[in-house]
Every structure is written in C-alpha cells, then in structure tokens.
Write an enzyme that holds these catalytic residues in place. Structure first.
Site, PDB file in Angstrom:
ATOM      1  N   HIS A 142       0.825  -1.221   0.000  1.00  0.00           N
ATOM      2  CA  HIS A 142       0.000   0.000   0.000  1.00  0.00           C
ATOM      3  C   HIS A 142       0.861   1.275   0.000  1.00  0.00           C
ATOM      4  O   HIS A 142       0.332   2.375  -0.139  1.00  0.00           O
ATOM      5  CB  HIS A 142      -0.924   0.038   1.219  1.00  0.00           C
ATOM      6  CG  HIS A 142      -1.920  -1.083   1.259  1.00  0.00           C
ATOM      7  ND1 HIS A 142      -2.750  -1.373   0.194  1.00  0.00           N
ATOM      8  CD2 HIS A 142      -2.214  -2.004   2.216  1.00  0.00           C
ATOM      9  CE1 HIS A 142      -3.510  -2.424   0.511  1.00  0.00           C
ATOM     10  NE2 HIS A 142      -3.206  -2.824   1.726  1.00  0.00           N
ATOM     11  N   ASP A 179      -3.029 -10.655  -2.178  1.00  0.00           N
ATOM     12  CA  ASP A 179      -3.498 -10.218  -0.874  1.00  0.00           C
ATOM     13  C   ASP A 179      -4.969  -9.815  -1.047  1.00  0.00           C
ATOM     14  O   ASP A 179      -5.388  -9.416  -2.132  1.00  0.00           O
ATOM     15  CB  ASP A 179      -2.662  -9.001  -0.439  1.00  0.00           C
ATOM     16  CG  ASP A 179      -2.957  -8.537   0.974  1.00  0.00           C
ATOM     17  OD1 ASP A 179      -2.196  -8.880   1.871  1.00  0.00           O
ATOM     18  OD2 ASP A 179      -3.978  -7.825   1.161  1.00  0.00           O
ATOM     19  N   HIS A 181      -6.410  -7.286  -0.136  1.00  0.00           N
ATOM     20  CA  HIS A 181      -6.518  -5.845  -0.414  1.00  0.00           C
ATOM     21  C   HIS A 181      -5.746  -5.508  -1.686  1.00  0.00           C
ATOM     22  O   HIS A 181      -4.682  -6.080  -1.944  1.00  0.00           O
ATOM     23  CB  HIS A 181      -5.958  -5.034   0.750  1.00  0.00           C
ATOM     24  CG  HIS A 181      -6.602  -5.335   2.072  1.00  0.00           C
ATOM     25  ND1 HIS A 181      -6.151  -6.340   2.910  1.00  0.00           N
ATOM     26  CD2 HIS A 181      -7.677  -4.791   2.678  1.00  0.00           C
ATOM     27  CE1 HIS A 181      -6.913  -6.377   3.999  1.00  0.00           C
ATOM     28  NE2 HIS A 181      -7.860  -5.451   3.883  1.00  0.00           N
ATOM     29  N   ASP A 268      -4.377 -13.071   3.922  1.00  0.00           N
ATOM     30  CA  ASP A 268      -5.691 -12.590   4.363  1.00  0.00           C
ATOM     31  C   ASP A 268      -6.816 -12.868   3.362  1.00  0.00           C
ATOM     32  O   ASP A 268      -7.943 -12.452   3.584  1.00  0.00           O
ATOM     33  CB  ASP A 268      -5.639 -11.098   4.728  1.00  0.00           C
ATOM     34  CG  ASP A 268      -5.091 -10.224   3.623  1.00  0.00           C
ATOM     35  OD1 ASP A 268      -4.767 -10.751   2.540  1.00  0.00           O
ATOM     36  OD2 ASP A 268      -4.982  -8.994   3.844  1.00  0.00           O
TER      37      ASP A 268
HETATM   38 ZN   LIG Z   1      -4.297  -7.366   2.959  1.00  0.00          ZN
END
Ligand SMILES: [Zn+2]
Length: 368
Positions: A142, A179, A181, A268
């Site tokens: 990120h 992931d 996200h 995740d």
């Molecule tokens: Zn994540």
C-alpha cells in the site's frame, strides 16, 4: 590391494529455496494493538525453525542479508518521504492514521524488510536459488512513492524490482499480488511503466480498503495495459482464484513474457481472516503458487504482504511446499463447504462476470 575410494564425496543437496526473514522486524511494534504486529511473522519463522527436519536441506532459513540503503529506496520513494520516516522515527514515532504506526525502530526494520525483498528477487534472477520467500514485515504494497498507508512504510517489492532492473539487467517483471486488499501502492508506482506488469486480485474495493484497484484502472501513458485489477467478490474461494489464474494470469503472462515473475502473497484471502471475508483455503494457495511456479519455469520469488490469522504458519508452509513441488500436506479442520451452501454459485457467477470485464477492457492489449 589398496582400494581407493573413488566415490566422489556426495554433494550435500544444496538449497533450492531460501526463506529470508528480517529478524529486526520486532522493533516495529504497535503502541496499542494492531493486527499488523511482530507475532505475525515471528510465529511463522518459529514454525519453520521447528520444521527444519521436514523442510530438509533443500530449504534454507536465512536472516543475514543487507538492509536496503537510502539509495535503493530512492529508486521508488521520494527523498522528502524517506527523510520524514527517518526523522519521525528518531523523534519516537507515533500513529499517523491510515492504520499505520511508526515505532522508534521502524525505519531500520523497514530498511531490512526491503532488503529481504531485494535479496529474494536477486537470488532468483542470478540463479542462486530457484525459489525464494521474503518473510518480511512491515509489509509494502500500500506504500506509494510519497506516502505510507495500510500498515505499509516502504514498498518492498517495488524497491526490489528496481534493484534487479538497475543492477542485474532485468527488463520486464510481472507481479501477481493476491493479498485480499488491492496492491494500490505498487499500482501507483508502476502506473506509467510498461516494464512492470501488475496483476492484482483483491476484494472489490468499492467499499473495502484501499478504495482503489478498479478494473478500469489499467495504467496511463506508456503504462496503459500493464496494470490489471481483478475485483473479486466477497467470499471468492479456490475455484474463483484459479479461474482468474487460467483466464487472465496465464494468457497475460504468456503474451507479456517477463524476465521475472514475482508473487506478492497475502494470507488474508484465507477464509479464516475475519476482516476480509474471502474464501480461499490452503488448497487454493497451494494450487495458485504451483501454477505460478510452473508459469515462471520453476522459478519464483514470493514476497509477503498481509495476513493476520492463526493459519499463517501453515499457509506459509503450504506455499513453500507448492514452490518445491512437494505434496500439499495440510488440510483445514473446518468443513467450509457446509458453511456456504448457497453462496458459491452466486460468487462464481460474479467472478465470471468480473473476469469478462477485465478481458473486455484489456482486449486491445491481450488475446484472451
Ligand atoms: Zn491485505
């Protein structure tokens, strides 16, 4: 009669896979509680240490590698941002919002994390190892050129990619990030760059962190067509992820033909992760990593991103087994099929639709 031993001293089978672990990550710890805490990776590393016999001589656990230098970071990050992180940590750190905290030692831990990713890519590029797994934190995907976010300080995989491009003559790199996200930092960093192709599979970001990573975000300028975002519906599991592998990742890989394939793994997307509500099982992680390894010609560098659940150590072992082509040895003791009787068909259909959207928007760049 003198019998000379002509048997060559049998060479110890040398490692084919290195797990690179930045031990100093423990100094990057939250002031209160955070899912992104040292336990995440210390548990995985302790697990691997306890499994040395099982892992065998093919697998090396490695903690000694140089940290990234500021010069390495500068290939990706702005000087002002790097200076800010260093001075903020020197002043004691603190919580800065966007889920991201800085401890006094964070700057050093983050340099080592990036260094682990650099070594992981470098070893595969030079042929020192076929497979590497950078078991590092803080995570990176990120983080953008000029800012932190979502637990991430520096974009480890981006720094590593620039390192092998600059110092080892690598031209084209493809990154597959699954992931839960979106890999929005990695996307932003390479958004106008055709030498790095990013495929990010993540939960539909409409109402989910980081709020970008949409199918229509395909790159800009010379980078158009080199960003691929696949919006996965909530509950997407092994079948859906493998469908994306076959229908998008494989054809894009074959047509892009990169010099290096890198996987950014987040644990995740596993069904046990309560804050994401995705549905992968260890079998899906195994199949996806096996598929990526085969695609890369039995060469693959994996870099850890997120993942906060108690299955992490066994998922880490699963991806190691998958890279080495060893059988999948672990099965969750939860009957997830019975817990989702009606959902799968709907999730499957939405995924089909999302894949179609990606293919339609990218059909000027790839044949599907
Ligand atoms: Zn994540």
């Amino acid at each position: 009669v003198v019998i000379t031993d002509v048997m060559p001293s049998s060479p110890r089978s040398s490692p084919v896979l290195s797990i690179l672990y930045n031990e100093n990550h423990v100094i990057h710890k939250p002031f209160g509680t955070s899912p992104e805490n040292p336990e995440r990776t210390t548990r995985i590393f302790r697990y691997f240490q306890g499994k040395k016999e099982v892992l065998g001589e093919e697998v090396e656990l490695r903690v000694d590698f140089p940290p990234a230098t500021v010069e390495d970071l500068l290939r990706v990050h702005q000087k002002e941002y790097i200076d800010f992180v260093r001075s903020y940590c020197l002043r004691g750190g603190g919580f800065l919002g966007d889920s991201t905290y800085f401890a006094p030692g964070t700057f050093d831990a983050a340099l080592s994390a990036a260094g682990g990713a650099m070594k992981a890519l470098e070893m595969v590029v030079t042929g020192t190892r076929r497979f590497t797994f950078a078991l590092i934190r803080p995570p990176g995907h990120h983080a953008k050129a000029d800012t932190y976010g979502g637990f991430c300080i520096f974009n480890n995989v981006a720094v590593a990619i620039r390192h092998v491009q600059e110092n080892f003559g690598v031209e084209k790199v493809m990154v597959v990030d699954w992931d839960a996200h979106a890999a929005n930092g990695t996307m932003r960093i390479f958004y106008e760059d055709p030498t790095v192709l990013l495929v990010s599979l993540h939960k539909d970001p409409k109402e989910f962190y980081p709020g970008e990573g949409f199918v229509h975000q395909i790159g800009r300028g010379k980078g158009r067509g080199y960003t691929v975002n696949v919006e996965m519906p909530e509950g997407a599991g092994d079948r859906e992820y493998l469908m994306v592998f076959e229908d998008i990742i494989r054809p894009v890989y074959e047509q892009y033909s990169p010099d290096l394939l890198v996987g950014c793994v987040g644990f995740d997307a596993h069904f046990s992760e309560e804050m994401t509500h995705m549905g992968m099982t260890s079998q899906g992680y195994y199949d996806l990593v096996r598929g990526l390894s085969e695609l890369g010609g039995e060469r693959l560098a994996l870099v850890l991103e997120g993942g906060y659940n108690w299955y992490n150590p066994r998922l880490a072992h699963t991806v190691v087994n998958a890279m080495l082509g060893r059988p999948h040895s672990f099965k969750e003791d939860v009957d997830i099929l019975s817990s989702s009787v009606t959902r799968p068909e709907k999730v499957y259909k939405i995924t089909r639709q999302k894949i179609k959207e990606v293919q339609d928007i990218l059909d000027q760049f790839y044949r599907f």
